[in-house]
Design an enzyme around this catalytic site. Structure first.
Site, PDB file in Angstrom:
ATOM      1  N   SER A 175      -3.536  -8.284   3.003  1.00  0.00           N
ATOM      2  CA  SER A 175      -3.152  -7.258   3.971  1.00  0.00           C
ATOM      3  C   SER A 175      -1.697  -6.812   3.857  1.00  0.00           C
ATOM      4  N   GLN A 198      -3.560 -13.213  11.975  1.00  0.00           N
ATOM      5  CA  GLN A 198      -3.099 -12.801  13.311  1.00  0.00           C
ATOM      6  C   GLN A 198      -4.263 -12.322  14.186  1.00  0.00           C
ATOM      7  N   GLU A 254      -2.932   2.907   7.267  1.00  0.00           N
ATOM      8  CA  GLU A 254      -2.369   3.094   5.918  1.00  0.00           C
ATOM      9  C   GLU A 254      -3.224   4.069   5.106  1.00  0.00           C
ATOM     10  N   SER A 299      -7.599   0.899   8.375  1.00  0.00           N
ATOM     11  CA  SER A 299      -6.148   0.896   8.634  1.00  0.00           C
ATOM     12  C   SER A 299      -5.552   2.302   8.629  1.00  0.00           C
ATOM     13  N   TYR A 343      -3.060  -1.129  -1.563  1.00  0.00           N
ATOM     14  CA  TYR A 343      -3.663  -1.627  -0.312  1.00  0.00           C
ATOM     15  C   TYR A 343      -4.368  -0.489   0.427  1.00  0.00           C
ATOM     16  N   GLY A 363     -11.369 -13.872   8.123  1.00  0.00           N
ATOM     17  CA  GLY A 363      -9.948 -13.711   8.444  1.00  0.00           C
ATOM     18  C   GLY A 363      -9.587 -14.351   9.772  1.00  0.00           C
ATOM     19  N   THR A 421      -8.188 -17.080  10.393  1.00  0.00           N
ATOM     20  CA  THR A 421      -6.882 -17.764  10.380  1.00  0.00           C
ATOM     21  C   THR A 421      -5.715 -16.769  10.454  1.00  0.00           C
ATOM     22  N   ARG A 426       6.711   3.774  12.564  1.00  0.00           N
ATOM     23  CA  ARG A 426       5.355   3.270  12.765  1.00  0.00           C
ATOM     24  C   ARG A 426       4.971   3.355  14.239  1.00  0.00           C
ATOM     25  N   ARG A 429       9.917   0.540  -1.265  1.00  0.00           N
ATOM     26  CA  ARG A 429       8.580   0.548  -1.883  1.00  0.00           C
ATOM     27  C   ARG A 429       8.477   1.661  -2.923  1.00  0.00           C
ATOM     28  N   PRO A 430       7.626   1.466  -3.939  1.00  0.00           N
ATOM     29  CA  PRO A 430       7.468   2.498  -4.969  1.00  0.00           C
ATOM     30  C   PRO A 430       6.996   3.830  -4.384  1.00  0.00           C
TER      31      PRO A 430
HETATM   32  P1  NAP Z   1      -3.468 -11.305   8.208  1.00  0.00           P
HETATM   33  O1  NAP Z   1      -2.723 -12.003   9.303  1.00  0.00           O
HETATM   34  O2  NAP Z   1      -2.818 -11.086   6.903  1.00  0.00           O
HETATM   35  O3  NAP Z   1      -4.835 -12.133   7.978  1.00  0.00           O
HETATM   36  C1  NAP Z   1      -5.634 -11.916   6.851  1.00  0.00           C
HETATM   37  C2  NAP Z   1      -6.773 -12.917   6.853  1.00  0.00           C
HETATM   38  O4  NAP Z   1      -7.578 -12.683   5.680  1.00  0.00           O
HETATM   39  C3  NAP Z   1      -6.330 -14.388   6.787  1.00  0.00           C
HETATM   40  O5  NAP Z   1      -7.174 -15.151   7.624  1.00  0.00           O
HETATM   41  C4  NAP Z   1      -6.575 -14.735   5.330  1.00  0.00           C
HETATM   42  O6  NAP Z   1      -6.820 -16.112   5.104  1.00  0.00           O
HETATM   43  C5  NAP Z   1      -7.854 -13.942   5.070  1.00  0.00           C
HETATM   44  N1  NAP Z   1      -8.145 -13.760   3.650  1.00  0.00           N
HETATM   45  C6  NAP Z   1      -7.342 -13.234   2.696  1.00  0.00           C
HETATM   46  N2  NAP Z   1      -7.958 -13.232   1.501  1.00  0.00           N
HETATM   47  C7  NAP Z   1      -9.193 -13.770   1.710  1.00  0.00           C
HETATM   48  C8  NAP Z   1     -10.295 -14.034   0.881  1.00  0.00           C
HETATM   49  N3  NAP Z   1     -10.280 -13.777  -0.431  1.00  0.00           N
HETATM   50  N4  NAP Z   1     -11.422 -14.581   1.421  1.00  0.00           N
HETATM   51  C9  NAP Z   1     -11.469 -14.880   2.743  1.00  0.00           C
HETATM   52  N5  NAP Z   1     -10.426 -14.661   3.587  1.00  0.00           N
HETATM   53  C10 NAP Z   1      -9.319 -14.114   3.072  1.00  0.00           C
HETATM   54  O7  NAP Z   1      -3.971  -9.870   8.729  1.00  0.00           O
HETATM   55  P2  NAP Z   1      -4.066  -9.291  10.213  1.00  0.00           P
HETATM   56  O8  NAP Z   1      -2.767  -8.651  10.568  1.00  0.00           O
HETATM   57  O9  NAP Z   1      -4.677 -10.299  11.100  1.00  0.00           O
HETATM   58  O10 NAP Z   1      -5.090  -8.080   9.998  1.00  0.00           O
HETATM   59  C11 NAP Z   1      -6.489  -8.270  10.094  1.00  0.00           C
HETATM   60  C12 NAP Z   1      -7.195  -7.172   9.336  1.00  0.00           C
HETATM   61  O11 NAP Z   1      -6.864  -5.914   9.905  1.00  0.00           O
HETATM   62  C13 NAP Z   1      -6.835  -7.059   7.864  1.00  0.00           C
HETATM   63  O12 NAP Z   1      -7.987  -6.635   7.174  1.00  0.00           O
HETATM   64  C14 NAP Z   1      -5.771  -5.978   7.832  1.00  0.00           C
HETATM   65  O13 NAP Z   1      -5.748  -5.366   6.571  1.00  0.00           O
HETATM   66  C15 NAP Z   1      -6.302  -5.060   8.911  1.00  0.00           C
HETATM   67  N6  NAP Z   1      -5.305  -4.269   9.616  1.00  0.00           N
HETATM   68  C16 NAP Z   1      -4.226  -4.870  10.187  1.00  0.00           C
HETATM   69  C17 NAP Z   1      -3.324  -4.118  10.915  1.00  0.00           C
HETATM   70  C18 NAP Z   1      -2.120  -4.749  11.555  1.00  0.00           C
HETATM   71  O14 NAP Z   1      -1.202  -4.008  11.933  1.00  0.00           O
HETATM   72  N7  NAP Z   1      -2.097  -6.067  11.750  1.00  0.00           N
HETATM   73  C19 NAP Z   1      -3.534  -2.723  11.071  1.00  0.00           C
HETATM   74  C20 NAP Z   1      -4.655  -2.149  10.494  1.00  0.00           C
HETATM   75  C21 NAP Z   1      -5.551  -2.926   9.786  1.00  0.00           C
HETATM   76  P3  NAP Z   1      -5.618 -17.165   4.814  1.00  0.00           P
HETATM   77  O15 NAP Z   1      -5.116 -17.567   6.170  1.00  0.00           O
HETATM   78  O16 NAP Z   1      -6.306 -18.250   4.071  1.00  0.00           O
HETATM   79  O17 NAP Z   1      -4.573 -16.430   4.020  1.00  0.00           O
HETATM   80  N1  GDD Z   2       7.702  -5.749   5.120  1.00  0.00           N
HETATM   81  C1  GDD Z   2       8.880  -5.111   5.121  1.00  0.00           C
HETATM   82  N2  GDD Z   2      10.008  -5.792   4.767  1.00  0.00           N
HETATM   83  N3  GDD Z   2       8.906  -3.803   5.446  1.00  0.00           N
HETATM   84  C2  GDD Z   2      10.108  -3.181   5.476  1.00  0.00           C
HETATM   85  C3  GDD Z   2      11.291  -3.836   5.154  1.00  0.00           C
HETATM   86  C4  GDD Z   2      11.247  -5.208   4.772  1.00  0.00           C
HETATM   87  O1  GDD Z   2      12.244  -5.854   4.471  1.00  0.00           O
HETATM   88  N4  GDD Z   2      12.314  -2.949   5.285  1.00  0.00           N
HETATM   89  C5  GDD Z   2      11.779  -1.792   5.678  1.00  0.00           C
HETATM   90  N5  GDD Z   2      10.439  -1.913   5.782  1.00  0.00           N
HETATM   91  C6  GDD Z   2       9.481  -0.844   6.125  1.00  0.00           C
HETATM   92  C7  GDD Z   2       8.385  -0.659   5.082  1.00  0.00           C
HETATM   93  O2  GDD Z   2       8.901   0.075   3.967  1.00  0.00           O
HETATM   94  C8  GDD Z   2       7.355   0.094   5.902  1.00  0.00           C
HETATM   95  O3  GDD Z   2       7.636   1.469   5.892  1.00  0.00           O
HETATM   96  C9  GDD Z   2       7.558  -0.434   7.320  1.00  0.00           C
HETATM   97  O4  GDD Z   2       8.788  -1.170   7.314  1.00  0.00           O
HETATM   98  C10 GDD Z   2       6.440  -1.348   7.834  1.00  0.00           C
HETATM   99  O5  GDD Z   2       6.184  -2.343   6.855  1.00  0.00           O
HETATM  100  P1  GDD Z   2       5.229  -3.607   7.169  1.00  0.00           P
HETATM  101  O6  GDD Z   2       5.659  -4.276   8.415  1.00  0.00           O
HETATM  102  O7  GDD Z   2       5.174  -4.424   5.924  1.00  0.00           O
HETATM  103  O8  GDD Z   2       3.816  -2.965   7.524  1.00  0.00           O
HETATM  104  P2  GDD Z   2       2.978  -1.760   6.885  1.00  0.00           P
HETATM  105  O9  GDD Z   2       3.101  -0.601   7.825  1.00  0.00           O
HETATM  106  O10 GDD Z   2       3.337  -1.527   5.475  1.00  0.00           O
HETATM  107  O11 GDD Z   2       1.494  -2.350   6.900  1.00  0.00           O
HETATM  108  C11 GDD Z   2       0.989  -2.993   8.078  1.00  0.00           C
HETATM  109  O12 GDD Z   2       0.342  -2.057   8.907  1.00  0.00           O
HETATM  110  C12 GDD Z   2      -0.835  -1.462   8.337  1.00  0.00           C
HETATM  111  C13 GDD Z   2      -1.371  -0.456   9.371  1.00  0.00           C
HETATM  112  O13 GDD Z   2      -0.697   0.762   9.226  1.00  0.00           O
HETATM  113  C14 GDD Z   2       0.044  -4.109   7.616  1.00  0.00           C
HETATM  114  O14 GDD Z   2      -0.334  -4.881   8.731  1.00  0.00           O
HETATM  115  C15 GDD Z   2      -1.223  -3.538   7.013  1.00  0.00           C
HETATM  116  O15 GDD Z   2      -2.155  -4.596   6.744  1.00  0.00           O
HETATM  117  C16 GDD Z   2      -1.833  -2.560   8.023  1.00  0.00           C
HETATM  118  O16 GDD Z   2      -3.027  -1.994   7.520  1.00  0.00           O
END
Ligand code: NAP
Ligand code: GDD
Length: 339
Positions: free
Chosen positions: A84, A14, A127, A125, A149, A10, A12, A217, A278-279
């Site tokens: 993700s 964030q 989540e 996560s 997820y 991952g 590539t 959040r 969302r559902p």
């Molecule tokens: P992200 O920006 O969506 O990055 C996901 C990465 O996974 C990308 O590099 C993507 O590659 C790669 N990937 C997806 N499918 C793959 C596969 N089949 N094989 C190899 N690589 C693959 O996610 P992020 O926000 O950086 O989050 C990093 C991790 O932390 C994730 O596991 C996410 O679920 C977890 N997490 C994130 C948050 C948050 O708030 N950001 C919070 C809790 C946990 P491509 O660039 O090719 O798509």
């Molecule tokens: N994406 C999105 N788009 N979310 C929306 C919107 C919209 O137009 N309107 C309202 N929301 C609400 C969603 O319903 C959710 O409750 C909240 O905004 C946050 O949505 P996201 O930003 O898509 O993030 P997430 O909380 O569902 O998931 C992210 O955080 C997790 C950690 O708790 C992702 O980064 C996950 O990969 C990560 O694990």
């Protein structure tokens, strides 16, 4: 002394891009896994050039993972790759399970067979807490995931615990709450808001369509969070940690602040779109990171208001640069003054 080698899946994404920068600053050899795509997905790491080594592999493909772990012999493995985006997990539940759940097992098997001494970080996560059973959530809070997820992440979390307990491997999970940045994907709500605020400020659009404005959040700043991933792998014993700011804010509050950064009133632009609901929703997340504060020296450096400002400013600049790159014969929308 030989530099320590880190393997990042991952890279590539964030977090992968910020973690790579952080480890390079600490003189690690950084190796990343990228999957083959028809157009380049390396925008977030292009600036790192040949300071990172990239290998082709996929969490769906056992052989590729085994081969890379065997060749690289990493000291540390960071499994950040996942499908993700929560919304996509309802549209593609099987793929989400294959990558986000079983992908963890494939990587752990690769480590077990080819480099069992490697220390492994699993990106768990908040989540997984989903329909929360207590507030704030800590490492002992029961899980109740609400999406394919969240359920896939829960599998990844428990298989990580199981490899630790079954094989004595150093495997640890960071249960990270939402963390954002200018590198956040545009489908996530924070970046969707700040990018659209920038387009509206530049006169390119009028509306921002959103789903649930009441969702809350615990939002922090991504570069702060990647540091704790490495800290977890430096502990004497593997242990899972919640990483969070301890504050919770609604999507509505995020909108209010983001629009006010450019001198606009969010209510003039935000349109509620039921198709974006969302559902099953996760209504409110807020983490208790006491253990991470105590053991890892965790402290969130950037607060909520600064996070919103950093993201809005970055998107305002990004959109301005995009406008400059337009063909010269295309009329420019008026660029309003927002301060
Ligand atoms: P992200 O920006 O969506 O990055 C996901 C990465 O996974 C990308 O590099 C993507 O590659 C790669 N990937 C997806 N499918 C793959 C596969 N089949 N094989 C190899 N690589 C693959 O996610 P992020 O926000 O950086 O989050 C990093 C991790 O932390 C994730 O596991 C996410 O679920 C977890 N997490 C994130 C948050 C948050 O708030 N950001 C919070 C809790 C946990 P491509 O660039 O090719 O798509
Ligand atoms: N994406 C999105 N788009 N979310 C929306 C919107 C919209 O137009 N309107 C309202 N929301 C609400 C969603 O319903 C959710 O409750 C909240 O905004 C946050 O949505 P996201 O930003 O898509 O993030 P997430 O909380 O569902 O998931 C992210 O955080 C997790 C950690 O708790 C992702 O980064 C996950 O990969 C990560 O694990």
């Amino acid at each position: 002394m030989k530099p320590r080698t880190a393997l990042i899946t991952g890279i590539t994404g964030q977090d992968g891009s910020y973690l790579a920068e952080h480890l390079l600053d600490l003189d690690y050899r950084v190796v990343g896994i990228t999957r083959r795509t028809s157009s380049h997905a390396d925008g977030r790491i292009q600036h790192l050039g040949d300071r990172v080594e990239l290998f082709g592999a996929d969490l769906l493909d056992q052989t590729s993972l085994l081969s890379i772990v065997d060749q690289v012999q990493p000291d540390e493995v960071y499994n950040l790759a996942a499908q993700s985006f929560v919304t996509t997990s309802w549209q593609q539940p099987v793929l989400t399970g294959e990558v986000t759940a079983l992908g963890v097992t494939r990587l752990l098997e690769a480590a077990r067979l080819a480099c069992p001494t490697a220390r492994v970080y699993q990106a768990s996560s908040s989540e997984m807490f989903g329909n929360v059973t207590e507030t704030p959530q800590n490492e002992r809070t029961p899980f109740y995931p609400r999406s394919p997820y969240g359920i896939s992440k829960l599998y990844g979390h428990w298989i990580a615990v199981n490899y630790r307990e079954s094989y004595g491997m150093f495997v640890t999970s960071g249960i990270l709450f939402n963390h954002e940045s200018p590198r956040r994907g545009r489908e996530f709500v924070t970046r969707k808001i700040t990018h659209q605020v920038a387009r509206i400020a530049h006169g390119l659009d009028r509306e921002l369509r959103l789903g649930n404005l009441d969702a809350r959040r615990d939002w922090g700043y991504a570069p702060d969070y990647v540091r704790t991933m490495r800290e977890m792998l430096q502990r004497a014993q593997p242990q899972d940690y919640v990483v969070a700011t301890g504050e919770t804010h609604s999507v509505r509050e995020f909108c209010e602040l983001a629009f006010s950064e450019v001198g606009l009133d969010w209510e003039d632009h935000v349109v509620r779109d039921p198709s974006l609901l969302r559902p099953a929703e996760v209504d409110c997340l807020v983490g208790d990171a006491s253990a991470a504060r105590r053991d890892l020296g965790w402290t969130p450096g950037v607060g909520f208001a600064d996070l919103v400002r950093i993201m809005v400013e970055a998107d305002v600049m990004l959109v301005a640069r995009e406008l400059e790159r337009r063909p010269t014969d295309e009329p420019l929308a008026a660029v309003p003054k927002w301060r």
